[in-house]
Design an enzyme around this catalytic site. Sequence first.
Site, PDB file in Angstrom:
ATOM      1  CD  GLU A 183      29.770  44.910  38.750  1.00 24.53           C
ATOM      2  OE1 GLU A 183      29.103  44.395  39.665  1.00 24.53           O
ATOM      3  OE2 GLU A 183      30.469  45.919  38.910  1.00 24.53           O
ATOM      4  CB  CYS A 203      22.429  40.760  38.732  1.00 28.77           C
ATOM      5  SG  CYS A 203      22.614  42.482  38.314  1.00 28.77           S
ATOM      6  CD  GLU A 242      21.618  35.441  39.522  1.00 30.82           C
ATOM      7  OE1 GLU A 242      22.509  34.890  38.856  1.00 30.82           O
ATOM      8  OE2 GLU A 242      21.596  36.660  39.764  1.00 30.82           O
ATOM      9  CE  LYS A 294      30.428  37.023  24.074  1.00 28.13           C
ATOM     10  NZ  LYS A 294      29.086  36.926  23.493  1.00 28.13           N
TER      11      LYS A 294
HETATM   12  P1  NAD Z   1      26.413  34.303  30.815  1.00 34.80           P
HETATM   13  O1  NAD Z   1      27.511  34.346  31.774  1.00 34.80           O
HETATM   14  O2  NAD Z   1      25.992  33.014  30.277  1.00 34.80           O
HETATM   15  O3  NAD Z   1      26.775  35.194  29.551  1.00 34.80           O
HETATM   16  C1  NAD Z   1      27.256  36.512  29.700  1.00 34.80           C
HETATM   17  C2  NAD Z   1      28.185  36.809  28.558  1.00 34.80           C
HETATM   18  O4  NAD Z   1      29.350  36.019  28.700  1.00 34.80           O
HETATM   19  C3  NAD Z   1      27.626  36.510  27.188  1.00 34.80           C
HETATM   20  O5  NAD Z   1      28.050  37.516  26.309  1.00 34.80           O
HETATM   21  C4  NAD Z   1      28.262  35.171  26.847  1.00 34.80           C
HETATM   22  O6  NAD Z   1      28.404  34.941  25.473  1.00 34.80           O
HETATM   23  C5  NAD Z   1      29.615  35.330  27.494  1.00 34.80           C
HETATM   24  N1  NAD Z   1      30.296  34.095  27.841  1.00 34.80           N
HETATM   25  C6  NAD Z   1      29.763  32.896  28.156  1.00 34.80           C
HETATM   26  N2  NAD Z   1      30.737  32.015  28.454  1.00 34.80           N
HETATM   27  C7  NAD Z   1      31.917  32.673  28.331  1.00 34.80           C
HETATM   28  C8  NAD Z   1      33.262  32.310  28.526  1.00 34.80           C
HETATM   29  N3  NAD Z   1      33.621  31.076  28.890  1.00 34.80           N
HETATM   30  N4  NAD Z   1      34.223  33.218  28.305  1.00 34.80           N
HETATM   31  C9  NAD Z   1      33.899  34.480  27.939  1.00 34.80           C
HETATM   32  N5  NAD Z   1      32.620  34.885  27.734  1.00 34.80           N
HETATM   33  C10 NAD Z   1      31.645  33.988  27.942  1.00 34.80           C
HETATM   34  O7  NAD Z   1      25.262  35.097  31.528  1.00 34.80           O
HETATM   35  P2  NAD Z   1      23.837  35.469  30.955  1.00 34.80           P
HETATM   36  O8  NAD Z   1      23.027  34.229  30.980  1.00 34.80           O
HETATM   37  O9  NAD Z   1      23.945  36.222  29.679  1.00 34.80           O
HETATM   38  O10 NAD Z   1      23.353  36.521  32.064  1.00 34.80           O
HETATM   39  C11 NAD Z   1      22.789  36.126  33.243  1.00 34.80           C
HETATM   40  C12 NAD Z   1      23.760  36.195  34.383  1.00 34.80           C
HETATM   41  O11 NAD Z   1      24.382  37.479  34.467  1.00 34.80           O
HETATM   42  C13 NAD Z   1      23.099  36.017  35.724  1.00 34.80           C
HETATM   43  O12 NAD Z   1      23.840  35.118  36.499  1.00 34.80           O
HETATM   44  C14 NAD Z   1      23.104  37.395  36.351  1.00 34.80           C
HETATM   45  O13 NAD Z   1      23.076  37.458  37.717  1.00 34.80           O
HETATM   46  C15 NAD Z   1      24.341  37.968  35.799  1.00 34.80           C
HETATM   47  N6  NAD Z   1      24.249  39.430  35.793  1.00 34.80           N
HETATM   48  C16 NAD Z   1      24.983  40.145  36.710  1.00 34.80           C
HETATM   49  C17 NAD Z   1      24.902  41.523  36.745  1.00 34.80           C
HETATM   50  C18 NAD Z   1      25.712  42.342  37.708  1.00 34.80           C
HETATM   51  O14 NAD Z   1      25.924  43.522  37.462  1.00 34.80           O
HETATM   52  N7  NAD Z   1      26.199  41.800  38.785  1.00 34.80           N
HETATM   53  C19 NAD Z   1      24.081  42.187  35.863  1.00 34.80           C
HETATM   54  C20 NAD Z   1      23.348  41.429  34.964  1.00 34.80           C
HETATM   55  C21 NAD Z   1      23.459  40.044  34.923  1.00 34.80           C
END
Ligand code: NAD
Length: 475
Positions: free
Chosen positions: A245, A279, A379, A170
């Site tokens: 992550e 990130c 962040e 997803k």
């Molecule tokens: P997000 O958590 O809002 O979304 C990430 C994914 O999770 C999306 O596909 C979203 O649809 C899904 N999602 C949202 N709520 C969910 C739930 N309750 N259950 C299951 N899936 C769900 O994050 P974002 O805004 O897309 O990305 C930004 C964040 O990701 C930042 O906090 C960043 O630090 C983090 N990030 C971390 C890494 C790493 O490797 N550590 C890498 C990239 C981004």
Amino acid sequence: MVNYNKQFINGEWVNSTSSETIDVINPTTEEVFATVADGNAEDVDKAVKAAHNVYLDFRRTPVKERKEMLERIADEYEKRKDDLIDTITNELGSPLSVSENAHYTAGLNHFRTAAETLDSFEFEEQRDDALIVKESIGVAGLITPWNFPTNQTALKISAAFAAGSPVVLKPSEETPVTACILAEIFEAAGVPKGYFNLVNGDGENVGVPLSEHPDVRMMSFTGSGRAGQSIMEKSAADFKKVALELGGKSPFIVLDDADLDEAAASAVNRVVRNTGQVCTAGTRTLIPAELKDEFIQKLKEAISKVKVGNPREDGIEVGPLISKTQFDRVQSYIEQGQAEGATLYHGGTGKPDGLDTGYFVKPTIFTDVDNSMTIAREEIFGPVMSVITYEDLEDAIRIANDTVYGLAGYVVGKDKEKLQHVARSIEAGTIIINDCGGPNTLPFGGYKQSGIGREWGDYGLEEFLEVKSIKGYFA
Ligand code: NAD
């Protein structure tokens, strides 16, 4: 307009059970450039069943077969280079050169590296008369964010495939189109039915049912702490393995013997890369108090040179943020920084001159930041730097570790002993000394609230494996 209104399940593009679609917005033009299916729990169930039907067959495939499959995928991926770069720039807004050199290349490297990892990975080990077998975990649910659309998807899929685990992906609803191209790549590479399944949709309607599905054996997630927590909670119901992550607030420590011009250029790069939507961004710049005035001047010179603009124009280094939501979020952090008493030294709220359309923000530097301020703790996910001064090395290490996160850390300077001491002292999964690179197989992941587990190379492959001890096997 690009339309991918079907889900990719069991080797075919099939109608979603939902008739809804999601508009995908180009953050440079603020216009819809594509639509994808807005799936639901029924789609998830079909996809998981398709994966579940083949997991035992996939587990038993010879390593050589999996390696060849990964190589075919990498070859097909290369054939779609232009489409991938164009699509990443459309959905993420990254400059074309960044879409090519950072995003496209990362995805390719993951498939190639996973294939190479299989050359030396030991799936079996004899201990006395016993055999230890590492075998694929089974169906893996993969959920990815938008900031590195090909990197995170390819990273998870390649490790799962190397292990022999079928997947249900997803991707982020903000950047789902590259994932649809990946499905086409897998079709072209002859990936057997059921190994790869794609369900587009949002977190609530697709991410949650995937995390709850009893036939999913592990969830591998990259994204925010909030969503990671929900996935972990849902996974707890049947004790699924989780690999997370999450976010970061990484320190960039400048030692007192550093070349200040180089340090300033590097610190700025660590904050503006991918419009700060990284990130591992080194957003807390820690400098010796006595060097503050000289160093912030150099930071200003370096950040003033950064070219923000239309990602399709030559020479542009920084494009827009992904969405209006992220734009508003970054604006409010800049306001909060000022309200809490930090000095707005460069940039600020509003859009850069001449960039009225698109979610563009000004690369921003705050000085006189105290590590307790919101801009130093949360962040921001935008190009906003917090400059914090320190008194001595132990003070720098204390400030660096005074965070709930532990994803990355940077240290620049000349004294090797000091560099190594700082690198060993920072509580984070990746430390970069003087901007050095490293092999693609180094483990990547976080301490503390930055996550659980490791990705990349052999460590990443381990995440998708179960370990079995067979006593008496050689007796
Ligand atoms: P997000 O958590 O809002 O979304 C990430 C994914 O999770 C999306 O596909 C979203 O649809 C899904 N999602 C949202 N709520 C969910 C739930 N309750 N259950 C299951 N899936 C769900 O994050 P974002 O805004 O897309 O990305 C930004 C964040 O990701 C930042 O906090 C960043 O630090 C983090 N990030 C971390 C890494 C790493 O490797 N550590 C890498 C990239 C981004």
